[in-house]
Structure formats: structure tokens, C-alpha cells
Design a protein around this motif. Structure first.
Motif, PDB file in Angstrom:
ATOM      1  N   PHE A   1       0.831  -1.210   0.000  1.00  0.00           N
ATOM      2  CA  PHE A   1       0.000   0.000   0.000  1.00  0.00           C
ATOM      3  C   PHE A   1       0.865   1.261   0.000  1.00  0.00           C
ATOM      4  O   PHE A   1       0.677   2.172  -0.819  1.00  0.00           O
ATOM      5  N   PHE A   2       1.839   1.307   0.889  1.00  0.00           N
ATOM      6  CA  PHE A   2       2.691   2.491   1.016  1.00  0.00           C
ATOM      7  C   PHE A   2       3.468   2.753  -0.270  1.00  0.00           C
ATOM      8  O   PHE A   2       3.521   3.883  -0.764  1.00  0.00           O
ATOM      9  N   HIS A   3       4.056   1.712  -0.837  1.00  0.00           N
ATOM     10  CA  HIS A   3       4.845   1.898  -2.056  1.00  0.00           C
ATOM     11  C   HIS A   3       3.971   2.327  -3.239  1.00  0.00           C
ATOM     12  O   HIS A   3       4.425   3.093  -4.101  1.00  0.00           O
ATOM     13  N   CYS A   4       2.741   1.857  -3.285  1.00  0.00           N
ATOM     14  CA  CYS A   4       1.811   2.318  -4.325  1.00  0.00           C
ATOM     15  C   CYS A   4       1.619   3.833  -4.220  1.00  0.00           C
ATOM     16  O   CYS A   4       1.641   4.556  -5.216  1.00  0.00           O
ATOM     17  N   LEU A   5       1.422   4.308  -2.984  1.00  0.00           N
ATOM     18  CA  LEU A   5       1.186   5.736  -2.776  1.00  0.00           C
ATOM     19  C   LEU A   5       2.436   6.561  -3.074  1.00  0.00           C
ATOM     20  O   LEU A   5       2.344   7.673  -3.613  1.00  0.00           O
ATOM     21  N   VAL A   6       3.613   6.041  -2.734  1.00  0.00           N
ATOM     22  CA  VAL A   6       4.869   6.746  -3.045  1.00  0.00           C
ATOM     23  C   VAL A   6       5.016   6.874  -4.560  1.00  0.00           C
ATOM     24  O   VAL A   6       5.361   7.938  -5.081  1.00  0.00           O
TER      25      VAL A   6
ATOM     26  N   ALA B   1       2.588   6.848  -6.727  1.00  0.00           N
ATOM     27  CA  ALA B   1       1.571   7.812  -7.168  1.00  0.00           C
ATOM     28  C   ALA B   1       2.024   9.241  -6.879  1.00  0.00           C
ATOM     29  O   ALA B   1       1.818  10.149  -7.692  1.00  0.00           O
ATOM     30  N   ALA B   2       2.653   9.441  -5.707  1.00  0.00           N
ATOM     31  CA  ALA B   2       3.126  10.782  -5.330  1.00  0.00           C
ATOM     32  C   ALA B   2       4.122  11.307  -6.353  1.00  0.00           C
ATOM     33  O   ALA B   2       4.071  12.481  -6.754  1.00  0.00           O
ATOM     34  N   HIS B   3       5.019  10.449  -6.801  1.00  0.00           N
ATOM     35  CA  HIS B   3       6.033  10.879  -7.767  1.00  0.00           C
ATOM     36  C   HIS B   3       5.417  11.225  -9.120  1.00  0.00           C
ATOM     37  O   HIS B   3       5.974  12.026  -9.878  1.00  0.00           O
ATOM     38  N   GLN B   4       4.282  10.641  -9.419  1.00  0.00           N
ATOM     39  CA  GLN B   4       3.642  10.914 -10.709  1.00  0.00           C
ATOM     40  C   GLN B   4       3.053  12.325 -10.787  1.00  0.00           C
ATOM     41  O   GLN B   4       2.749  12.806 -11.875  1.00  0.00           O
ATOM     42  N   PHE B   5       2.888  12.984  -9.640  1.00  0.00           N
ATOM     43  CA  PHE B   5       2.391  14.365  -9.651  1.00  0.00           C
ATOM     44  C   PHE B   5       3.511  15.383  -9.856  1.00  0.00           C
ATOM     45  O   PHE B   5       3.243  16.561 -10.036  1.00  0.00           O
TER      46      PHE B   5
ATOM     47  N   THR C   1      -3.411   4.096  -7.050  1.00  0.00           N
ATOM     48  CA  THR C   1      -3.588   5.492  -6.640  1.00  0.00           C
ATOM     49  C   THR C   1      -5.022   5.694  -6.161  1.00  0.00           C
ATOM     50  O   THR C   1      -5.788   4.739  -6.039  1.00  0.00           O
ATOM     51  N   ILE C   2      -5.378   6.950  -5.871  1.00  0.00           N
ATOM     52  CA  ILE C   2      -6.688   7.253  -5.288  1.00  0.00           C
ATOM     53  C   ILE C   2      -7.463   8.194  -6.202  1.00  0.00           C
ATOM     54  O   ILE C   2      -6.937   9.217  -6.652  1.00  0.00           O
ATOM     55  N   SER C   3      -8.712   7.861  -6.474  1.00  0.00           N
ATOM     56  CA  SER C   3      -9.571   8.684  -7.324  1.00  0.00           C
ATOM     57  C   SER C   3      -9.871  10.024  -6.668  1.00  0.00           C
ATOM     58  O   SER C   3      -9.683  10.214  -5.468  1.00  0.00           O
ATOM     59  N   GLU C   4     -10.389  10.942  -7.485  1.00  0.00           N
ATOM     60  CA  GLU C   4     -10.689  12.295  -7.012  1.00  0.00           C
ATOM     61  C   GLU C   4     -11.740  12.306  -5.910  1.00  0.00           C
ATOM     62  O   GLU C   4     -11.596  12.980  -4.900  1.00  0.00           O
TER      63      GLU C   4
END
Length: 588
Positions: A211-216, A218-222, A549-552
Motif C-alpha cells: 500500500f505504502f509503495h503504491c502511494l509513493v 503515485a506521489a512521484h507521478q504528480f 492510486t486514489i480517485s478524485e
């Protein structure tokens, strides 16, 4: 949108197997390449494994960091006889907001480049370079594929079909164990470096193994970097640009919570320049929208406050102390065009005709939720900013400034309680003269979560209880209570229908970040298991809608379906910040 898709066909013994998939009008699918898919995973990069008889072909996709270039690697894992691959590009050459249709003005011209071609369908568009890591034959066979249909656009009430132009196809032989890399870009590159570039891009990816690595990831994709080295945070995918409020709210979670202080500083350097240009009435030189919104400078101070916790107060004062003081003085002097410091020390904003808060949906040119006057989170941010600025000034030896800020904060506290707290134990959403909004909305959670709050402990608990009972869902806080008038929790239908539902009961994950922070501050370790259970609702999303990642936003009623943009910076940022808070409280 230049290259819409790339279909690959496997050819053996003269038999062709097209691995593509397109939907056409009348619910017709052609070709049906999905039937050859045997495996899919995206632990590091999206990887699809196809099997056609004795042929096993692997496809891996990456976008190059900070470049307009997509890279696709095809590896022939297994084959028992000679194998040829044919690649057919489908071209759109359009704005993302439009669809293209067959026409006689589209240019069919192309130029041969290193292991590929370049082409440009219309004047004013960049050239599209399509190149391979291996020599190939390009066969010019121009044609239009008509009536390609997009179900998601159809669902959202938009035009949903277009025609795509195919200039021809590339063909080459491939041996067992061999890899071929395809690149599509707006600039030409030397193809001998394609395989190395692909490997480099894969290495830079964080694995999506939890879960954490997925979010990391996703964070880099912004992350967004322009040619002059300005750094930004994109508000979301696929259609959001860099927005000022979103930047400041998401920045601490997307950077500080994953120990990337340097990127926080780079983004803040760009944002500070834009903010100062706005405050000084100068033309903006940064690519950041909505910087004029009245709460933006206050969210900037909140983001800096989070930086102080991670980097230390001394470094924070050195880098951002003056910016904090200048913002507070700017607001106190009444220089913001839509933020007035009233006699009661609260900030007043005009929002009847134009949406000025994060609840910014409009219909027929007017805000759906016309939040105006004294707005609850604006003034909670104002109190928090004054107290934080006073603390910094005191530490810097600026006692006179610290006293001024403290005195004003004291007046804000009294007026805040008089204006927003009602006899039912929750806070009005906004108050404009005799107009009081009794709606139960999540904006009251901010003064409970902030480090400096005008509320007492008992008042905070009362507000938190209301939010828990009426607003909390497994996917975030509802934007409106089901008990309030106008509750509209399902975000579907035409643009107009969705605009009326956008902030009328839909659930927003980023709000739950502040909710969970409030829980931990009030109840400390006794709420850890409760917060962990809440996080499970977001972990489930890693394999839904947009992977990892997380939807809007989400529907406010079960089954809480993900809607809107497929990936949203504020949501990812606040969930990462919550995970960090959880870890800190676990070890206290």
C-alpha cells in the motif's frame, strides 16, 4: 493527443493475430486482442503477457521522466518458429478536449528518421516521432478507422466517438528472447540508446508491492518540471493542471511524509515566486492557476508549518519566515482583492457570484454552493496562521511583531466562537450577515485538526462526533450530511448533473486526512486501531479504477464507487501524511 494507440500483430506461418482492442459503435469490438492476455501486473511497470499458440509476448510500458515520450518494450518470451511483429499506430492529433474525424486537410506526409518515421497531421502541432530500437520496414498504407467509441466519455455525457488515422505499419522479425523498444515522442532520439533508456526508467520506479509503495509511486507521478527547472505539483490525472490550493494542501504529504524535503523546497521556491508576484500586483511568471483564490496564502502558511515539524523550526524560519510574515501583513493591510479583515478580526470573502473555496463547482455560471461572508475554514486557517507566525516571530526575537499577531489571534478566537459555534455543538459552514448556513459540512473538521485552534477540547470532541456520525465513510468525509437539504451523493450523469452532486454528499479522501489527524490529537493511541481500519478502505482502492492510486472523489452512499479524475494529488498526499502520523503515534 497525438498517438492514440499502437496495435501489435503477431505473424507466424502467414497467420496474423492482432493483439489490439477497439470498441466501435453498436457495441462492436475489433480486434479482440484481449482474448490472448494471460497475465497482467504492474508491480514496477504495467506488464501484459500475451500467448498466441506457442508464442509468448511480453509488453511493458513506461513514460520517460520530464519528457514527452512513451516507451514500450516487447520481449518474445517463447516461440517455436519464425515470428514477425507488425505495429500499426492510430493517430489523433487533437486537443484532449476534442475528438478528430475523417477529413481531407490531414497531411499524409511523413519523413524517414532513425529506425522510424516522423509525421504531423496538422499545422501548429508538433511532429510525432515513432522509432524502434531495431531496423524495420515501414509500409505506407494510409486509412481512417471510423467510429471508435469511448464508453467513459459516453458515461460522462460527452461526445464519445471519433475517427483515427493510420498512416501504415512497421514490420520486423523478432527472435526468441529478443526485446524491441518502441518510442513515440515530440523529439527525435538516437535509437541505439532506447534499450538503455527503458532500463533506466524502470529502475527509477518504486515497486507497487504494498500500500505504502503504491502511494509513493503515485506521489512521484504528480511531479512536474518545466524546461527552466521550475517544479510543480499536478493537481491530478488526467485533466488537472497545477493549481495553487491543491499544491499547498498536497505538498506536505507528497514530499515530507516520504522524506523528500528537497522536493518540497523546490516546489515552494516556484510557488513563493508566484505568490509574491500576485501580492505585489505583478504579472505571473509561473504556471500555477487559481493563485488569486483568497485561502491560497493561508494554505501556504499551513504547508510551511508542516515543513517546520519535519525540517526543524530553525531551518523553517531561515527559508520561509519572511514569507509567513509578509503573507500575514499583506492580509492585515487589506491588500488581497477578496479577503477583508473585518472589525471583529475575522476574514470576510465575497463568494456569491464566483466560487472561491475548494467547493468550487458551478452551474449556469453560478456557484452550486455559494459559500460567502465569513467562511469557517478560512478563519480557522487565519487563526492558525497568526499563532504560527507569532511563534516564529518570537523565536526570531521579533517580540513586537509576535505580540501584534498574538493580540489579533486572541480577538479572532473570540469572534470565531461567537460566529460559527451553534447550540448543537457543530460549526456553521459560513455566515454572511443574517444568512447562516446550517448545513453539516466537513469544513468544520479543520479547526479540530490544526495545531492552533480557537476551539476548546470539549468543543473539538463535539465537532468530531458530528463528523463521525454524519459525514464519515470508508472513502473519506462526505461533502454534505445525508440529513441536510440537497443531499446528492452519486456523482454520475451529464456534466450538469455531476456539477450539482460534486459537493453535495460525495466523499473526499483528503478530508479524512484531517479527520484522522483530529482523532489522533484528541484521543491519541486509543484511536490507532480505528484509524488503521479506516485506512483499509483506501488500500482496497489500489486495485480499482486507476491502479495504485486514489480517485478524485467517491459516491457518498454504498458501495462508495470511485469517480472523477483517476488520480488526485490531495487525496494521495493526505493519506501519506496520515500513514506518517499513525507511525509517530504508534511509537509514542
Amino acid at each position: 493527443m497525438l498517438l492514440s494507440s499502437l496495435d501489435v500483430t503477431v505473424i507466424q506461418h502467414g497467420a496474423e493475430f492482432n493483439l489490439g482492442l477497439h470498441k466501435y459503435q453498436g457495441n462492436n469490438y475489433s480486434p479482440n486482442g484481449h482474448k490472448y492476455i494471460r497475465e497482467f501486473d504492474c508491480d514496477k511497470v504495467p506488464t501484459t503477457l500475451y500467448r498466441v499458440g506457442g508464442v509468448v509476448l511480453k509488453k511493458e510500458v513506461v513514460f520517460q521522466h520530464y519528457e514527452d515520450r512513451i516507451l514500450i518494450r516487447y520481449t518474445l518470451e517463447d516461440a517455436h518458429s519464425d515470428t514477425t511483429l507488425r505495429f500499426r499506430p492510430f493517430l489523433a492529433f487533437r486537443s484532449v478536449r476534442q475528438f478528430t474525424h475523417e477529413n481531407s486537410t490531414a497531411s499524409r506526409e511523413y519523413n524517414l528518421v532513425d529506425n522510424g518515421i516522423s509525421t504531423c497531421m496538422y499545422a501548429g502541432y508538433p511532429n510525432l516521432f515513432m522509432q524502434f530500437s531495431k531496423k524495420n520496414e515501414f509500409v505506407f498504407l494510409p486509412d481512417w478507422y471510423r467510429g471508435v467509441e469511448y464508453p467513459k466519455e459516453q458515461e460522462r455525457g460527452y461526445a464519445s466517438n471519433e475517427d483515427l488515422y493510420v498512416p501504415g505499419y512497421f514490420e520486423m522479425k523478432i527472435k526468441k528472447g529478443e526485446s524491441i523498444v518502441f518510442a513515440a515522442s515530440t523529439s527525435e532520439m538516437k535509437t541505439r540508446g532506447l534499450k538503455t533508456l527503458f532500463e533506466k526508467e524502470v529502475e527509477e520506479r518504486n515497486p507497487r508491492d504494498n500500500f505504502f509503495h503504491c502511494l509513493v509511486n503515485a506521489a512521484h507521478q504528480f511531479h512536474n518540471r518545466l524546461k527552466n527547472d521550475e517544479r510543480y505539483i499536478l493537481a491530478g490525472y488526467p485533466w488537472f493542471k497545477c493549481r495553487a490550493r491543491d499544491t499547498f494542501i498536497s505538498l506536505p504529504g507528497l514530499t515530507l511524509s516520504i522524506e523528500e524535503e528537497s522536493y518540497f523546497e523546490l516546489v515552494m521556491k516556484t510557488a513563493e515566486r508566484g505568490l509574491r508576484e500576485f501580492m505585489e500586483g505583478k504579472p505571473s511568471t509561473v504556471k500555477m492557476t487559481e493563485i488569486e483564490q483568497p485561502d491560497v496564502p493561508l494554505w501556504c502558511i499551513w504547508a510551511i508549518q508542516q515543513y517546520a515539524k519535519e525540517a526543524g523550526s530553525e531551518r523553517c524560519r531561515k527559508l520561509y519566515g519572511k514569507l509567513v510574515f509578509d503573507i500575514v501583513e499583506y492580509i492585515m493591510a487589506g491588500k488581497h482583492p477578496n479577503l477583508t479583515l473585518e472589525e471583529n478580526a475575522l476574514l470576510h470573502t465575497e463568494g456569491r457570484d464566483k466560487a472561491v473555496t475548494w467547493m468550487n463547482s458551478t452551474a449556469n455560471g453560478k456557484p452550486v454552493v455559494p459559500r460567502t461572508g465569513f467562511i469557517v475554514e478560512f478563519n480557522a486557517l487565519w487563526y492558525n496562521a497568526l499563532k504560527f507566525a507569532a511563534a516564529i516571530a518570537g523565536d526570531d526575537g521579533l517580540s513586537e511583531m509576535a505580540v501584534r499577531f498574538e493580540e489579533l489571534a486572541g480577538r479572532v478566537k473570540i469572534s470565531f466562537l461567537d460566529t460559527f459555534l451553534n447550540e448543537y455543538g457543530y460549526l456553521y459552514d459560513y455566515v454572511d450577515g443574517n444568512m447562516i448556513d446550517w448545513s453539516v459540512r466537513p469544513n468544520m473538521i479543520f479547526p479540530v485538526a490544526f495545531d492552533y485552534s480557537p476551539l476548546s477540547q470539549d468543543q473539538k470532541k463535539a465537532v468530531l462526533d458530528i463528523c463521525t456520525r454524519e459525514l464519515l465513510t470508508p472513502k473519506g468525509l462526505r461533502s454534505l450530511s445525508p440529513k441536510s437539504g440537497g443531499y446528492n451523493p452519486i456523482y454520475v450523469g451529464s456534466q450538469n448533473q455531476r456539477d450539482y452532486a460534486y459537493h453535495q454528499g460525495t466523499a473526499w479522501p483528503w478530508l479524512s486526512g484531517f479527520y484522522m489527524e483530529a482523532c489522533l490529537k484528541l484521543y491519541k493511541r486509543t484511536r490507532l486501531s480505528f484509524i488503521e481500519r479506516q485506512m483499509v478502505g483506501f488500500e482496497d482502492e489500489m486495485s480499482c479504477h486507476c491502479l495504485g492510486t486514489i480517485s478524485e472523489l467517491f459516491d457518498g452512499n454504498p458501495p462508495f464507487q470511485g469517480r472523477g479524475a483517476i488520480s488526485f494529488a490531495m487525496n494521495v498526499g493526505e493519506i501519506l501524511r496520515t500513514l506518517e502520523l499513525l507511525e509517530k503515534y504508534q511509537y509514542q
